[in-house]
Motif scaffolding. Sequence first.
Motif, mmCIF file in Angstrom:
data_model
loop_
_atom_site.group_PDB
_atom_site.id
_atom_site.type_symbol
_atom_site.label_atom_id
_atom_site.label_comp_id
_atom_site.label_asym_id
_atom_site.label_seq_id
_atom_site.Cartn_x
_atom_site.Cartn_y
_atom_site.Cartn_z
ATOM 1 N N GLY A 112 21.283 36.111 81.161
ATOM 2 C CA GLY A 112 21.704 36.936 80.032
ATOM 3 C C GLY A 112 22.367 36.148 78.918
ATOM 4 N N PRO A 113 23.420 35.373 79.207
ATOM 5 C CA PRO A 113 24.042 34.568 78.147
ATOM 6 C C PRO A 113 23.086 33.563 77.511
ATOM 7 N N LEU A 114 22.182 32.978 78.317
ATOM 8 C CA LEU A 114 21.219 32.036 77.748
ATOM 9 C C LEU A 114 20.288 32.727 76.760
ATOM 10 N N LEU A 115 19.812 33.917 77.116
ATOM 11 C CA LEU A 115 18.933 34.655 76.217
ATOM 12 C C LEU A 115 19.666 35.054 74.950
ATOM 13 N N SER A 116 20.938 35.421 75.066
ATOM 14 C CA SER A 116 21.722 35.761 73.880
ATOM 15 C C SER A 116 21.876 34.560 72.963
ATOM 16 N N HIS A 117 21.978 33.380 73.558
ATOM 17 C CA HIS A 117 22.131 32.156 72.775
ATOM 18 C C HIS A 117 20.806 31.713 72.176
ATOM 19 N N ILE A 118 19.720 31.843 72.940
ATOM 20 C CA ILE A 118 18.409 31.368 72.491
ATOM 21 C C ILE A 118 17.760 32.362 71.539
ATOM 22 N N ARG A 119 17.917 33.669 71.820
ATOM 23 C CA ARG A 119 17.300 34.747 71.055
ATOM 24 C C ARG A 119 15.785 34.571 70.945
ATOM 25 N N PRO A 120 15.076 34.611 72.072
ATOM 26 C CA PRO A 120 13.618 34.491 72.014
ATOM 27 C C PRO A 120 12.994 35.768 71.481
ATOM 28 N N SER A 121 11.674 35.765 71.340
ATOM 29 C CA SER A 121 10.973 36.959 70.885
ATOM 30 C C SER A 121 11.216 38.097 71.866
ATOM 31 N N ARG A 122 11.047 39.332 71.387
ATOM 32 C CA ARG A 122 11.384 40.504 72.198
ATOM 33 C C ARG A 122 10.615 40.506 73.507
ATOM 34 N N LYS A 123 9.333 40.219 73.474
ATOM 35 C CA LYS A 123 8.508 40.310 74.675
ATOM 36 C C LYS A 123 8.976 39.353 75.759
ATOM 37 N N ILE A 124 9.091 38.080 75.428
ATOM 38 C CA ILE A 124 9.431 37.088 76.449
ATOM 39 C C ILE A 124 10.899 37.216 76.845
#
Length: 639
Positions: free
Chosen positions: A135-147
């Motif tokens: 979760g924190p990694l995705l918040s930091h990276i902010r990838p496209s919605r799908k992935i």
Amino acid sequence: MEENLYLLYFAGILALGISAQWLAWRLHLPSILLLLGFGFVAGTLFQRPDEIIDRHVLFPIVSLSVAVILFEGGMSLRFAELREVGPALGGLVTVGALVVWGLASTVAHFLIGFSPSIATVVGAILVVTGPTVVGPLLSHIRPSRKIGSLAKWEGIVIDPIGAVLAVLVFEFIMKTGEGATWYTPLWSIALTIVVGVILGILTAYMMIFALKSYWIPDFLHNAFILAVLLSVFAVSNYIQSESGLLTVTVLGLLMANQKQIPVRHIFEFKENLRVLLISCLFIVLAARVPMENLFQVGWKGLLFVVFLILIVRPASVFLSTIGSSLNWREKTFLCFMAPRGIVAAAVGSIFSFELIHRADDLGLISIDGTNEALLVVPVVFLVIVGTVMFYGLAAQPVARWLGLSSPSPQGILIAGADRWIRELAVVIKSAGFNVMLVDTNFRNITAARMQGLSAQCASILSDFVSEELNLGGIGRLLASTPNDEVNSLACMEFTHLFGRKEVYQLSPWDSGTGKRQSVSDHLRGRVIFGHGLDFYKIARRVTSGAQFKKTTITDEFTYHDFQQTHGESATLLFVVAESKLRIVTADDSFVPKAGQTIIALIDSRPELAKPSPKAPSSEDTPEANLEDESPTRPVESES
């Protein structure tokens, strides 16, 4: 220990955990790295938790904490996301999990030297990834919605699956001498699924009915749900070992996707509680691991981590997503998103304790003269540290290289699409930044699209915007409707997505009127452009000929020169510096420097920039002056 020393110890754990979280935020590092580091140091310098808290008390506390964490993870999932990621998710949590289990168990046996039974347990434990890290990694990276949705779903769903798999393997090993057959784990799997799903559904509907019927007062909502959550987790585990993890995940998933009662306040409470629990759990669990055991694993453990990262994860991703809609870029990104977290640490710690005490009964072999059960936890923690460090540092550059992320999204979601907003959006877009307009007036949206702007006809407060709209590259909200109350509600709605720092709104028309102002200060976002510069004043200025202009500040033409050229009529709105867009707030004293580009509102007649002595009315600003947008209406424009 004396009573005061107990107090110091427990208070110190909390202080260390929160300090690690804050330091990780300041250094832009995964918090789990610092939490584990602080825990290892605490275990070396001070007494270990086992010497203070009895294991029979510590492990139930850890299990209950993990239940809260998984419930909070389940509440972050939306069924609508499954339309895009469903098939790929099914492959990752079935075929992918089996691939990880098989390969990790094989390498643990041949490389580290675990016996087949212990290697199989270790492989099952390492099937999990971890929402506490993903979760924190995705918040930091902010990838496209799908992935991003796929990685989030996998990180949460795989945890109960991996934990249950580890329990089944562990129980099978324990019952090997009692006539256990291969039918035993199959029956346990079926029973775990039935118990977990049924209890999760029944509990969810019970809580929804109780809250919908107003049987629970508002001040008891969070406490009530926490009590029910922990109780059903314990009951589920009592009926079937470790089925509680599945139960609380299903419970969180159902609570998040029902529409009968609001759950935002519940989610926020659990989110805050999760941070607190993670901060303490990692410190405590890491402090239990003797440093000499970590060193004893040595280079074999490091090679094991490398094998998991370079071979096991890519194999599981590419084999499990055959035939899915994912392209090679998305599959490659998933290969860099498998850090282990608190579930692996907790399950590994609990099973290691049981294996150590049953070592003689199970006939466990020794590795270099040490009971191999003693090395289960060091290996698991080494994997946690190694995977978090690698994925935490590599995932963001890889996502940028693959074109799947905006690490520091500079785009703006603008609530409103009236004439002056469209003109401003065109200038922002020409500066190289993504802009998305949202308005309920279809004529405004049509006009915006004709100007080449991204626009959606919807209410900024609708679920469609927050859950369905692709906000890739968008990192802040600018609430600029003619309705100050709607602007404030929009800022409150998007605070959880963008953070309080990145939600902005126009100055209310009655700003400075004290306690009688329409919206209290604590309900607002950050006021932009200047106090008193509300929607109506900007609209009148643009209607009278004012323009939004982009100007580059140089050594020859300084900001002082710019002010002298345009006088008081120039209102600084945005500053572009080093490919970043800075929104000028009402309290901002920032002075643009050479090399930066500014966006300002410049009047054709300077006297128009002077503040109006009273709030606008329908007589002050006739609809004909502002084309068809009717900015004097105290609500959002409607189609």
